[in-house]
Design a protein around this motif. Sequence first.
Motif, mmCIF file in Angstrom:
data_model
loop_
_atom_site.group_PDB
_atom_site.id
_atom_site.type_symbol
_atom_site.label_atom_id
_atom_site.label_comp_id
_atom_site.label_asym_id
_atom_site.label_seq_id
_atom_site.Cartn_x
_atom_site.Cartn_y
_atom_site.Cartn_z
ATOM 1 N N VAL A 16 0.884 -1.169 0.000
ATOM 2 C CA VAL A 16 0.000 0.000 0.000
ATOM 3 C C VAL A 16 0.918 1.213 0.000
ATOM 4 C CG1 VAL A 16 -1.698 1.321 1.297
ATOM 5 C CG2 VAL A 16 -1.840 -1.174 1.268
ATOM 6 N N GLN A 17 0.901 1.974 -1.064
ATOM 7 C CA GLN A 17 1.791 3.127 -1.146
ATOM 8 C C GLN A 17 0.980 4.369 -1.448
ATOM 9 O OE1 GLN A 17 4.981 2.409 -3.922
ATOM 10 N NE2 GLN A 17 6.015 1.094 -2.432
ATOM 11 N N GLY A 18 0.697 5.115 -0.370
ATOM 12 C CA GLY A 18 -0.089 6.333 -0.542
ATOM 13 C C GLY A 18 0.795 7.551 -0.412
ATOM 14 N N THR A 19 0.644 8.491 -1.313
ATOM 15 C CA THR A 19 1.454 9.699 -1.329
ATOM 16 C C THR A 19 0.547 10.916 -1.511
ATOM 17 O OG1 THR A 19 3.349 8.583 -2.276
ATOM 18 C CG2 THR A 19 3.208 10.944 -2.653
ATOM 19 N N ALA A 20 0.714 11.880 -0.622
ATOM 20 C CA ALA A 20 -0.057 13.123 -0.778
ATOM 21 C C ALA A 20 0.697 14.028 -1.738
ATOM 22 C CB ALA A 20 -0.206 13.810 0.570
ATOM 23 N N GLU A 21 0.138 14.306 -2.864
ATOM 24 C CA GLU A 21 0.788 15.220 -3.806
ATOM 25 C C GLU A 21 0.483 16.658 -3.382
ATOM 26 O OE1 GLU A 21 2.618 14.171 -6.453
ATOM 27 O OE2 GLU A 21 2.211 12.025 -6.198
ATOM 28 N N GLY A 22 -0.785 16.960 -3.260
ATOM 29 C CA GLY A 22 -1.146 18.327 -2.904
ATOM 30 C C GLY A 22 -1.311 18.495 -1.408
ATOM 31 N N HIS A 23 -2.413 18.060 -0.851
ATOM 32 C CA HIS A 23 -2.570 18.173 0.593
ATOM 33 C C HIS A 23 -2.707 16.785 1.215
ATOM 34 C CE1 HIS A 23 -6.937 17.417 1.114
ATOM 35 N NE2 HIS A 23 -6.932 17.716 -0.160
ATOM 36 N N ALA A 24 -2.366 16.684 2.459
ATOM 37 C CA ALA A 24 -2.291 15.404 3.153
ATOM 38 C C ALA A 24 -3.685 14.787 3.294
ATOM 39 C CB ALA A 24 -1.645 15.619 4.507
ATOM 40 N N PHE A 25 -3.712 13.486 3.521
ATOM 41 C CA PHE A 25 -4.993 12.789 3.568
ATOM 42 C C PHE A 25 -5.266 12.261 4.976
ATOM 43 C CE2 PHE A 25 -2.917 8.597 3.216
ATOM 44 C CZ PHE A 25 -1.744 8.933 2.575
ATOM 45 N N SER A 26 -6.546 12.171 5.247
ATOM 46 C CA SER A 26 -6.970 11.745 6.587
ATOM 47 C C SER A 26 -7.182 10.234 6.624
ATOM 48 C CB SER A 26 -8.294 12.436 6.935
ATOM 49 O OG SER A 26 -9.294 11.957 6.048
ATOM 50 N N ARG A 27 -7.340 9.719 7.817
ATOM 51 C CA ARG A 27 -7.653 8.292 7.976
ATOM 52 C C ARG A 27 -8.931 7.926 7.258
ATOM 53 N NH1 ARG A 27 -5.751 4.885 12.106
ATOM 54 N NH2 ARG A 27 -7.334 3.406 11.441
ATOM 55 N N VAL A 28 -9.910 8.784 7.317
ATOM 56 C CA VAL A 28 -11.178 8.498 6.644
ATOM 57 C C VAL A 28 -10.977 8.381 5.139
ATOM 58 C CG1 VAL A 28 -13.458 9.463 6.101
ATOM 59 C CG2 VAL A 28 -12.587 9.570 8.469
ATOM 60 N N GLU A 29 -10.238 9.321 4.579
ATOM 61 C CA GLU A 29 -9.976 9.247 3.146
ATOM 62 C C GLU A 29 -9.193 7.983 2.793
ATOM 63 O OE1 GLU A 29 -9.770 13.951 1.864
ATOM 64 O OE2 GLU A 29 -8.108 13.110 3.030
ATOM 65 N N MET A 30 -8.241 7.678 3.635
ATOM 66 C CA MET A 30 -7.454 6.472 3.405
ATOM 67 C C MET A 30 -8.356 5.248 3.363
ATOM 68 S SD MET A 30 -3.884 5.331 4.767
ATOM 69 C CE MET A 30 -3.268 3.804 4.018
ATOM 70 N N ASP A 31 -9.307 5.156 4.271
ATOM 71 C CA ASP A 31 -10.223 4.018 4.292
ATOM 72 C C ASP A 31 -11.045 3.934 3.016
ATOM 73 O OD1 ASP A 31 -9.288 3.170 6.712
ATOM 74 O OD2 ASP A 31 -10.894 4.066 7.908
ATOM 75 N N GLN A 32 -11.503 5.103 2.548
ATOM 76 C CA GLN A 32 -12.296 5.111 1.307
ATOM 77 C C GLN A 32 -11.457 4.624 0.125
ATOM 78 O OE1 GLN A 32 -13.243 9.285 1.621
ATOM 79 N NE2 GLN A 32 -15.410 8.833 2.036
ATOM 80 N N LEU A 33 -10.208 5.058 0.089
ATOM 81 C CA LEU A 33 -9.340 4.665 -1.018
ATOM 82 C C LEU A 33 -9.063 3.161 -0.999
ATOM 83 C CD1 LEU A 33 -6.805 7.644 -0.962
ATOM 84 C CD2 LEU A 33 -8.558 7.169 -2.702
ATOM 85 N N LEU A 34 -8.821 2.627 0.190
ATOM 86 C CA LEU A 34 -8.544 1.195 0.286
ATOM 87 C C LEU A 34 -9.759 0.384 -0.140
ATOM 88 C CD1 LEU A 34 -6.512 1.032 3.623
ATOM 89 C CD2 LEU A 34 -5.672 0.534 1.317
ATOM 90 N N GLU A 35 -10.941 0.875 0.214
ATOM 91 C CA GLU A 35 -12.191 0.211 -0.165
ATOM 92 C C GLU A 35 -12.331 0.127 -1.690
ATOM 93 O OE1 GLU A 35 -13.995 -0.745 2.465
ATOM 94 O OE2 GLU A 35 -15.413 -1.824 1.163
#
Lengths: 238, 238, 238, 238, 238, 238
Positions: free
Chosen positions: B200-219
């Motif tokens: 799992v390789q998540g990178t914030a390009e513009g602004h950082a991401f929250s745990r909630v957003e991370m969960d949505q992305l993984l889903e």
Amino acid sequence: MRPSSRQANQLREIRITRHYTKHAEGSVLIECGDTKVICTASVEERVPPHKKGSGEGWVTAEYGMLPRSTGSRMQREAAKGKQSGRTQEIQRLIGRSLRAVVDLKKLGERTIQIDCDVIQADGGTRTASITGAYVALQDAVSSLIEKGLLTETPVTDAIAAISVGIYQGTPVLDLDYLEDSACDTDMNVVMLGSGHFVEVQGTAEGHAFSRVEMDQLLELAQNGIVDLIKMQQAALAG
Amino acid sequence: MRPSSRQANQLREIRITRHYTKHAEGSVLIECGDTKVICTASVEERVPPHKKGSGEGWVTAEYGMLPRSTGSRMQREAAKGKQSGRTQEIQRLIGRSLRAVVDLKKLGERTIQIDCDVIQADGGTRTASITGAYVALQDAVSSLIEKGLLTETPVTDAIAAISVGIYQGTPVLDLDYLEDSACDTDMNVVMLGSGHFVEVQGTAEGHAFSRVEMDQLLELAQNGIVDLIKMQQAALAG
Amino acid sequence: MRPSSRQANQLREIRITRHYTKHAEGSVLIECGDTKVICTASVEERVPPHKKGSGEGWVTAEYGMLPRSTGSRMQREAAKGKQSGRTQEIQRLIGRSLRAVVDLKKLGERTIQIDCDVIQADGGTRTASITGAYVALQDAVSSLIEKGLLTETPVTDAIAAISVGIYQGTPVLDLDYLEDSACDTDMNVVMLGSGHFVEVQGTAEGHAFSRVEMDQLLELAQNGIVDLIKMQQAALAG
Amino acid sequence: MRPSSRQANQLREIRITRHYTKHAEGSVLIECGDTKVICTASVEERVPPHKKGSGEGWVTAEYGMLPRSTGSRMQREAAKGKQSGRTQEIQRLIGRSLRAVVDLKKLGERTIQIDCDVIQADGGTRTASITGAYVALQDAVSSLIEKGLLTETPVTDAIAAISVGIYQGTPVLDLDYLEDSACDTDMNVVMLGSGHFVEVQGTAEGHAFSRVEMDQLLELAQNGIVDLIKMQQAALAG
Amino acid sequence: MRPSSRQANQLREIRITRHYTKHAEGSVLIECGDTKVICTASVEERVPPHKKGSGEGWVTAEYGMLPRSTGSRMQREAAKGKQSGRTQEIQRLIGRSLRAVVDLKKLGERTIQIDCDVIQADGGTRTASITGAYVALQDAVSSLIEKGLLTETPVTDAIAAISVGIYQGTPVLDLDYLEDSACDTDMNVVMLGSGHFVEVQGTAEGHAFSRVEMDQLLELAQNGIVDLIKMQQAALAG
Amino acid sequence: MRPSSRQANQLREIRITRHYTKHAEGSVLIECGDTKVICTASVEERVPPHKKGSGEGWVTAEYGMLPRSTGSRMQREAAKGKQSGRTQEIQRLIGRSLRAVVDLKKLGERTIQIDCDVIQADGGTRTASITGAYVALQDAVSSLIEKGLLTETPVTDAIAAISVGIYQGTPVLDLDYLEDSACDTDMNVVMLGSGHFVEVQGTAEGHAFSRVEMDQLLELAQNGIVDLIKMQQAALAG
């Protein structure tokens, strides 16, 4: 008897697919039997240092093979950190050949960068590259004309290339890999639509060749290239 | 609204073509929309030094892009004499991912060399490479079994990969180039058939991401990969 | 039981020494247990080509390990003539992370060059580098403000990083070398003072990880980074 | 009228000095007008990997130019860290040519390494290299016979090379630098004592060449090489 | 008057810290005023090719500077892809010097690899490296004796080094950066405990030096090195 | 008794041939016994970046050996892709030495590039290079004066170099290869016409040398260089 059962003066089946990839100004897949090369022509609005301020453009080429385009995997040149002597020899030949049909003054101070990437190799990759690159070059020039960046074409003639060789004592046209690796003499010929030669590179692999054999090989190559140029024209008209 | 008019959870059209080139033990063209990658798997009956005498095999990968696979031409890495940091990062990721589904003991002292070469890029080349390479790997393993060199498969599970990201505030699946270059967060997910993660390789390009957003992305990613694995199975069954 | 007898959610002892060397605008020795990294931030009044004339500055990073910072001596990268893929991956990560907390417009057309050099390694060198580099960056920015070259700070938030992993079935915080080389899953997390993520890089070394495990790891990392940011603030206040 | 006032079919003055340096088994200074090349042949009692255990030997060549062998100083290839494409092309040509007259089985598992180093350049350095290297090769073989390491010579024929070209519309023999840089077509021909060709490399610099022109050029080259081989024999007899 | 207010024959403050890092068999931080170098000695149970089967060991050295060890940041050699001529000169000097006090036969077929890494530079880094490396070498040899791999020491004498120079007309000992960059003559001297010289490298930066000046410089250096060797002994006894 | 039967203080036979090749502004073949070096001085109307706009010129040097200039063939540095540490050390020494006799302000913003290429080696190639390069430099400066580009010479003194060493316990002048490879101490001395030293580089190969021995070596070198400078003057007057 040739391994492919072809006649001595018979080309492999040639297919030229234009617009093969979407980004390049010219993008061609050329297939000569099992040899498959992606030839792209990229327009860049700059020239190398030796042409700066000259009013002239430049045409240059690079060549590569996918590591497993061949029977056994070759080491990736990007990973090795250098291009082999063979690669450099071939890309210099492609560039020189294409420049022979471009009026660099008419091109203006821009570069047409040719890339020939072999995705499957079965002999004759350098000549297929030249034949395909010419079509890509024409498409790139057309895009310049369409965009109004050029008013007339800088391309002065058609150009194509083929290999010939002496296989088991017989001069044959368009060597495939089996023939290429077994033949005594291998000659690459680059010729214009006008019938004049741009490059003739004959190499005796096994035993040296006579003037008579050389004449037979040139004859075969000339006829083959006349046919290739017709196929290029058909593709460009298509 | 996505540039391609796709739904947030919609993959691009995926096409997997096996036996794309003739020399490699496994050879796959994977197309994810306009992203096209040739993935080959080559069997070599030797292992790198750190595996010699171990009884174990090795799986490794290399990655490259044709210079004009992209919108503006990139410099050829073989001509530059080195692979970029990005290239090395990607090929390390591909190799690591594939090794996650191969029992190296069962493979025996041989190497499966994966080559992923991008002929047209439109975002998601690294995840397409992994998804395609898995199919090529399976074909290479089948060839080993057919030749009697292996009696059972060393492949332990299916594996596929997809990118997800937050585009204009919305989590979306399978970013194309337009989305990728504009999105705030970009995450590449590699998952097994079992539903467990390998990378799992998540990178914030513009602004950082929250745990909630991370969960949505993984889903999103999990559902997308489940679909991709079905397509791999269909291709392998085909 | 962890080899170091730490609790699962316990950081190693962290020491941050500012002004460690005398030439750099920011110079920090960060020690995380036995891992020791010199992080310097150098101000250069020029920008790389892609930023010239943009009015924006740049932040970039390089990473290296002394050859005998590790248990067995590694080959010196300068002598080998190239940086490994791992080195490039790490320095790209450090640079990307630091850029996440710098407003490049406010920085103006200058570069802050981060150098992270590991003098002793015991796991977690990349995350220690990020945590230490932030402090060096702050000192470099302060020197710009003191010299009147900047009137307000371009630093928008704090940033720190930590590794987490699953060691013998248990999610643990801040892996040392013994844990790192034996653990099943290794995840590096980079987080802002705001609690949002900049990077999440999880890799299954042994067996793949589930969503549940991932959630546990993120939880551990978030708490650890909150503590690290307090230590950075204490050091900067010191 | 040629710049040098030579006849169209006239060679430059050729001088072949054997035993030019003292360490090499064969060491020749060849002077073709103002072109001066040191050709050495070094015997090494080992073969490259692809010949190990084959019972066969190898002949290979390297080529270099002193930086100020030319009118304006060239960058030193050792300092640049790579050999140019031209250098590689030339050294491959020299090696291939020399191998054409050596029976590698009779040579046994040893290498004859040819080095051709241009100390002054005035056109025709690659052909002078081949012509001179043949003499050095013969001396190296003689040293092997004298030492009892060979009982019969593995050299099967004489070999020499010359350039021809079309200068101001006229086919001429043995181009010097002034002609070479102004001519339309440049052809390098490598021929055996038997009169058969080993290499024919014709390149149109300015405008393409016809079959008739090609025949004239080959005729000139053949006669020139016959003379060169006599000079080699005289030098070897001297 | 020297910038540091030292007497002409006065060393900077020297500090030698053993066991500075934990992995190396010998690890020393040497501080000569503001010059700080980490010197490690690593034992490797193998020798380079030219010593294989000789029954003799090898001692070799590498040298590096952290990019911001200097007043303005230097480019990282690993990133540039090559070591500078200066770096190579220095590491050859260090290796040669250390070999002068090691009986390679008594060392046996193993290598002691010295690494000297400058973390802060203020002149005299190469001589500090030699002085510090000797202490690290002694510790590495002691570890071999403790492990029973050696029964007697292969170290035959002490060795240390210092720079001297003519600063504003006056011969002075132990140049710091301000003196080094302004002095007319710079000489590095490496001497044994026996008082004999191993290396004398004098270079006129500004104007050439006379025999009389050379004698004065050697005198200063000899006395300085006698003191350094006492400090080494004190550190080793500590 | 020296292998060459020379007296301890006897130079080898020295021959200095000016105008050895035709393109360079200065071109000298220097022969010191069997050591033969081509030294060229090339004038380039540009300076390296660190001298741009300074009003000062630059003098720099490169050094190379033909692969078979030595008893057994050395690998070609251009083929290896890097210059050895020894090569870099030597070319830095040559450049530094020549700069010691050139007033860079008087030279003006141009570069004199020295190339020293060893065509036959028998010891003392670096000192022969310096001695020969001085003559080539003088010829290059004369060409600048003749062309009216300079009105007065920037050369401030003569310079020459010689090696000395302790061979079988006796200090001797001008070591040949047999002595060089067997001697205990080897010292290269570079001296001006004024009798002052520019470089003194003494290295103990076998056992360390005393002050007394050092004095004897310097005495020998001084006398030898006085003779060399007379030979340079004779050659320049010739």
